[in-house]
Scaffold this motif. Structure first.
Motif, PDB file in Angstrom:
ATOM      1  N   ASP B 202       0.662  -1.340  -0.098  1.00  0.00           N
ATOM      2  CA  ASP B 202      -0.112   0.184   0.146  1.00  0.00           C
ATOM      3  C   ASP B 202       0.840   1.140  -0.054  1.00  0.00           C
ATOM      4  N   ARG B 203       2.078   1.407   0.419  1.00  0.00           N
ATOM      5  CA  ARG B 203       2.917   2.362   0.595  1.00  0.00           C
ATOM      6  C   ARG B 203       4.032   2.526  -0.605  1.00  0.00           C
ATOM      7  N   ALA B 204       3.497   1.684  -1.600  1.00  0.00           N
ATOM      8  CA  ALA B 204       4.367   1.981  -2.839  1.00  0.00           C
ATOM      9  C   ALA B 204       4.123   3.012  -3.407  1.00  0.00           C
ATOM     10  N   ASN B 205       5.145   3.468  -4.049  1.00  0.00           N
ATOM     11  CA  ASN B 205       4.822   4.864  -4.605  1.00  0.00           C
ATOM     12  C   ASN B 205       3.535   5.095  -5.375  1.00  0.00           C
ATOM     13  N   GLN B 206       3.348   4.181  -6.422  1.00  0.00           N
ATOM     14  CA  GLN B 206       2.101   4.281  -7.348  1.00  0.00           C
ATOM     15  C   GLN B 206       0.934   3.560  -6.592  1.00  0.00           C
ATOM     16  N   ALA B 207       1.139   2.887  -5.750  1.00  0.00           N
ATOM     17  CA  ALA B 207      -0.135   1.987  -5.354  1.00  0.00           C
ATOM     18  C   ALA B 207      -1.197   2.729  -4.892  1.00  0.00           C
ATOM     19  N   MET B 208      -1.375   4.106  -4.176  1.00  0.00           N
ATOM     20  CA  MET B 208      -2.530   4.575  -3.955  1.00  0.00           C
ATOM     21  C   MET B 208      -3.002   5.362  -5.342  1.00  0.00           C
ATOM     22  N   HIS B 209      -2.064   5.823  -5.960  1.00  0.00           N
ATOM     23  CA  HIS B 209      -2.556   6.209  -7.617  1.00  0.00           C
ATOM     24  C   HIS B 209      -3.339   5.054  -8.268  1.00  0.00           C
ATOM     25  N   ASP B 210      -2.615   3.996  -8.460  1.00  0.00           N
ATOM     26  CA  ASP B 210      -3.188   2.935  -9.329  1.00  0.00           C
ATOM     27  C   ASP B 210      -4.644   2.480  -8.773  1.00  0.00           C
ATOM     28  N   MET B 211      -4.637   2.636  -7.491  1.00  0.00           N
ATOM     29  CA  MET B 211      -5.673   1.989  -6.624  1.00  0.00           C
ATOM     30  C   MET B 211      -6.937   2.860  -7.004  1.00  0.00           C
ATOM     31  N   ILE B 212      -6.939   4.307  -6.684  1.00  0.00           N
ATOM     32  CA  ILE B 212      -7.810   5.423  -7.109  1.00  0.00           C
ATOM     33  C   ILE B 212      -8.286   5.594  -8.610  1.00  0.00           C
ATOM     34  N   ALA B 213      -7.087   5.317  -9.544  1.00  0.00           N
ATOM     35  CA  ALA B 213      -7.305   5.512 -10.778  1.00  0.00           C
ATOM     36  C   ALA B 213      -8.073   4.381 -11.209  1.00  0.00           C
ATOM     37  N   GLY B 214      -7.930   3.075 -10.530  1.00  0.00           N
ATOM     38  CA  GLY B 214      -8.642   1.882 -11.082  1.00  0.00           C
ATOM     39  C   GLY B 214     -10.126   2.008 -10.618  1.00  0.00           C
ATOM     40  N   MET B 215     -10.637   2.824 -10.030  1.00  0.00           N
ATOM     41  CA  MET B 215     -11.976   2.927  -9.607  1.00  0.00           C
ATOM     42  C   MET B 215     -12.943   3.532 -10.740  1.00  0.00           C
ATOM     43  N   ARG B 237       3.685  10.195  -5.409  1.00  0.00           N
ATOM     44  CA  ARG B 237       3.833  10.539  -3.955  1.00  0.00           C
ATOM     45  C   ARG B 237       3.371   9.700  -2.962  1.00  0.00           C
ATOM     46  N   GLY B 238       3.259   8.324  -3.508  1.00  0.00           N
ATOM     47  CA  GLY B 238       2.494   7.405  -2.682  1.00  0.00           C
ATOM     48  C   GLY B 238       3.138   7.148  -1.447  1.00  0.00           C
ATOM     49  N   VAL B 239       4.595   7.180  -1.018  1.00  0.00           N
ATOM     50  CA  VAL B 239       4.978   6.959   0.361  1.00  0.00           C
ATOM     51  C   VAL B 239       4.559   8.069   1.065  1.00  0.00           C
ATOM     52  N   ALA B 240       4.591   9.163   0.741  1.00  0.00           N
ATOM     53  CA  ALA B 240       4.336  10.406   1.618  1.00  0.00           C
ATOM     54  C   ALA B 240       2.602  10.460   1.861  1.00  0.00           C
ATOM     55  N   ALA B 241       2.022  10.171   0.869  1.00  0.00           N
ATOM     56  CA  ALA B 241       0.588   9.935   0.979  1.00  0.00           C
ATOM     57  C   ALA B 241       0.185   9.056   2.036  1.00  0.00           C
ATOM     58  N   SER B 242       0.790   7.723   2.070  1.00  0.00           N
ATOM     59  CA  SER B 242       0.625   6.801   2.881  1.00  0.00           C
ATOM     60  C   SER B 242       1.020   6.935   4.444  1.00  0.00           C
ATOM     61  N   ILE B 243       1.952   7.687   4.446  1.00  0.00           N
ATOM     62  CA  ILE B 243       2.261   8.327   5.852  1.00  0.00           C
ATOM     63  C   ILE B 243       1.482   9.203   6.481  1.00  0.00           C
ATOM     64  N   VAL B 244       0.931  10.076   5.772  1.00  0.00           N
ATOM     65  CA  VAL B 244      -0.005  11.202   6.291  1.00  0.00           C
ATOM     66  C   VAL B 244      -1.333  10.354   6.401  1.00  0.00           C
ATOM     67  N   VAL B 245      -1.818   9.417   5.710  1.00  0.00           N
ATOM     68  CA  VAL B 245      -2.955   8.689   6.095  1.00  0.00           C
ATOM     69  C   VAL B 245      -2.658   8.025   7.321  1.00  0.00           C
ATOM     70  N   ALA B 246      -1.965   7.406   7.367  1.00  0.00           N
ATOM     71  CA  ALA B 246      -1.365   6.423   8.581  1.00  0.00           C
ATOM     72  C   ALA B 246      -1.547   7.191   9.929  1.00  0.00           C
ATOM     73  N   VAL B 247      -0.971   8.464   9.756  1.00  0.00           N
ATOM     74  CA  VAL B 247      -0.589   9.431  10.843  1.00  0.00           C
ATOM     75  C   VAL B 247      -1.924   9.587  11.561  1.00  0.00           C
ATOM     76  N   LEU B 248      -3.004  10.189  10.436  1.00  0.00           N
ATOM     77  CA  LEU B 248      -4.306  10.539  10.596  1.00  0.00           C
ATOM     78  C   LEU B 248      -5.214   9.217  11.281  1.00  0.00           C
ATOM     79  N   PHE B 249      -4.841   8.037  10.857  1.00  0.00           N
ATOM     80  CA  PHE B 249      -5.682   7.121  11.642  1.00  0.00           C
ATOM     81  C   PHE B 249      -4.881   6.661  12.563  1.00  0.00           C
ATOM     82  N   ALA B 250      -3.788   6.903  12.816  1.00  0.00           N
ATOM     83  CA  ALA B 250      -3.321   6.778  14.355  1.00  0.00           C
ATOM     84  C   ALA B 250      -3.889   7.787  15.450  1.00  0.00           C
ATOM     85  N   VAL B 251      -3.823   9.102  14.996  1.00  0.00           N
ATOM     86  CA  VAL B 251      -4.571  10.284  15.633  1.00  0.00           C
ATOM     87  C   VAL B 251      -5.902   9.773  16.116  1.00  0.00           C
ATOM     88  N   VAL B 252      -6.575   9.122  15.292  1.00  0.00           N
ATOM     89  CA  VAL B 252      -8.059   8.970  15.233  1.00  0.00           C
ATOM     90  C   VAL B 252      -7.979   7.804  16.224  1.00  0.00           C
TER      91      VAL B 252
END
Lengths: 185, 319
Positions: B202-215, B237-252
């Motif tokens: 999920d944190r691969a650089n293109q993972a989030m892009h590919d998942m969203i674009a595939g929808m 920016r998959g790595v950075a985006a994954s970290i941001v999302v993970a931090v938000l999840f952790a805060v919640v």
């Protein structure tokens, strides 16, 4: 419209049941001088018939444009009643039902008939209406239990005629509309 | 009961205000019931009566340990052999669960049934949400939407509301299982979302892009635009985006221990995240594709957040 024929037939039968019950309800309530919302009951007769025609095209008795005019008028009528102060809460659901019928009869040709292409028309509208139908279904359902035990067949002439049945047929209508709207997504 | 002066044939008539008898927990329970009703109707879609539905179930076995995968392929085989009647049963069960939860006399039975059904579907229909495969993606529905149904059924179980002498805040989720267990469940759930967001897949650089674009296939134009814009934003920016999302999840996740006023802010963040997941990651549960079996996890995460919403206690609200 694809899918098992028996499923569409069941839904068509349920919708015919709604139309028949609404009609009988109007007649019985008038004869027994019992209260009911005549406009709402009367509106559910064409709603049930049109829905039945969508699920089973051989049961369709009017061209879609004619249904469109009818439900356009009904939507306008219920919209006015909704905007009148004091009756808003009571008529909002029926405005939504009539509006959903108007949308469906305009969109139905993509599912049934010789011009069917299967491409949805304004699917976002279908989504919003479908979510409304589902929500209205559960709201009426939770009320259904509290209707049990009300003096539906006894009491003064001012008692509402068969409130349990009134809620039940609206639940069936909402479920049928919800399913049809899903098919139109 | 209110007087309805709009009828004819009688000067007055009885009307039953819908909202009158529904308490706070009841509203949340009705929302769960509505989602079950919607799931039941979705299950009646034509695609579900075909062998294609069984194939989607079989696919969930992939990557799972044999002990998990074998029952999935076994049950999918039965469904493939009898797609019509098995799906008719599945759809009717889900519709009945929704109606049953909404009806007060059958509420407990339906909630209990929904727990059993959810656990079975989580395993046999979702492959445990992919949590054992190393590919679970929180933006795509991990840890499996249906396990959230079971969790909500437990947290919304009908219990008597009693006045507490130690707190002036009411949290719906605390009542059936206690505050400690409820908070532990919340931490595990949102903590697992943070963990999944950082999985290598999920944190691969293109993972989030590919998942969203595939929808985007089969979606309305406006949703395609949203997905494309978002996919473009995280492109490379998959790595950075994954970290941001993970931090938000952790805060919640840890925010459930915050004071009630702060916790409300955290829960709003949770609801916003749930909305983001539903719209961008799940494309409204793929409702527009005629192949959705449920609404996916977004609405359930939001509903869950509302069960943890702290409300100030007043004597008038006690029952």
């Amino acid at each position: 419209m694809s899918g098992p024929a028996w499923l569409n037939n069941i839904f068509a039968a349920l919708m015919l049941g709604v139309a028949g019950y609404a009609l009988v309800r109007v007649i019985l309530a008038a004869r027994r001088r019992r209260a009911t919302r005549y406009d709402v009951d009367v509106a559910h007769v064409p709603m049930g018939l049109a829905m039945a025609g969508m699920f089973a095209p051989r049961l369709n008795i009017l061209p879609w444009w004619a249904w469109g005019i009818l439900f356009g008028l009904l939507t306008g009528y219920f919209l006015v009643r909704t905007l009148v102060r004091g009756t808003r809460e009571r008529y909002l659901p029926h405005t939504a039902h009539s509006g959903a019928m108007l949308y469906m009869v305009l969109a139905a040709p993509v599912l049934v008939g010789p011009a069917a292409d299967g491409n949805p028309r304004l699917p976002t509208v279908a989504l919003v209406l479908m979510l409304y139908m589902v929500g209205y279904t559960v709201l009426l359902t939770q009320r259904l239990a509290s209707d049990v035990g009300l003096p539906t067949g006894t009491g003064e002439g001012t008692a509402e005629f068969a409130p349990f049945g009134a809620d039940l047929y609206k639940i069936v209508t909402s479920v049928g509309m919800g399913f049809m709207l899903i098919l139109l997504l | 009961m209110e007087v309805d002066s709009t009828v004819t044939g009688a000067p007055q008539a009885v009307s039953h205000p819908v909202a009158a008898a529904v308490d706070r927990r009841g509203w949340l329970r009705l929302a769960l019931a509505a989602i079950w009703v919607l799931d039941g109707l979705l299950q009646y879609q034509p695609f579900m009566f075909t062998a294609g539905f069984a194939k989607t179930l079989t696919a969930t076995a992939s990557g799972n340990p044999g002990v998990v995968a074998s029952p999935i392929t076994w049950s999918a085989g039965i469904i493939a052999a009898h797609p019509v009647w098995t799906n008719a049963v599945f759809a009717t069960i889900q519709l009945a669960l929704g109606i049953g939860i909404a009806l007060r006399p059958t509420m407990r039975l339906a909630l209990a049934g929904s727990i059993v059904w959810s656990l079975a579907v989580w395993w046999l229909g979702e492959g445990l949400g992919g949590v054992l495969t190393g590919t679970a993606d929180p933006l795509a529905g991990a840890p499996g939407a249906v396990i959230l149904y079971a969790l909500l059924a437990v947290l919304l179980w009908p219990v008597a509301d009693e006045q507490s002498s130690t707190t002036d805040w009411i949290v719906v989720a605390d009542r059936p299982v206690g505050a400690s267990v409820a908070r532990a469940v919340w931490v595990v759930l949102w903590g697992s979302l943070a963990y999944f967001a950082l999985l290598p897949a999920d944190r691969a650089n293109q993972a989030m892009h590919d998942m969203i674009a595939g929808m985007v296939s089969g979606q309305p134009r406006w949703l395609v635009v949203i997905d494309n814009v978002t996919a473009g934003f995280v492109d490379g920016r998959g790595v950075a985006a994954s970290i941001v999302v993970a931090v938000l999840f952790a805060v919640v996740a840890v925010g459930v221990f915050a004071p009630p006023e702060v916790r409300r802010v955290v829960l709003v963040v949770a609801i916003v995240l749930a909305a983001f997941i539903w719209v961008v990651g799940e494309a409204f549960g793929n409702l527009f594709t005629a192949q959705a079996t449920d609404v996916n996890s977004g609405p359930l995460l939001a509903l869950l957040a509302l069960t943890y919403w702290p409300t100030r206690y007043t004597r008038e609200e006690s029952r």
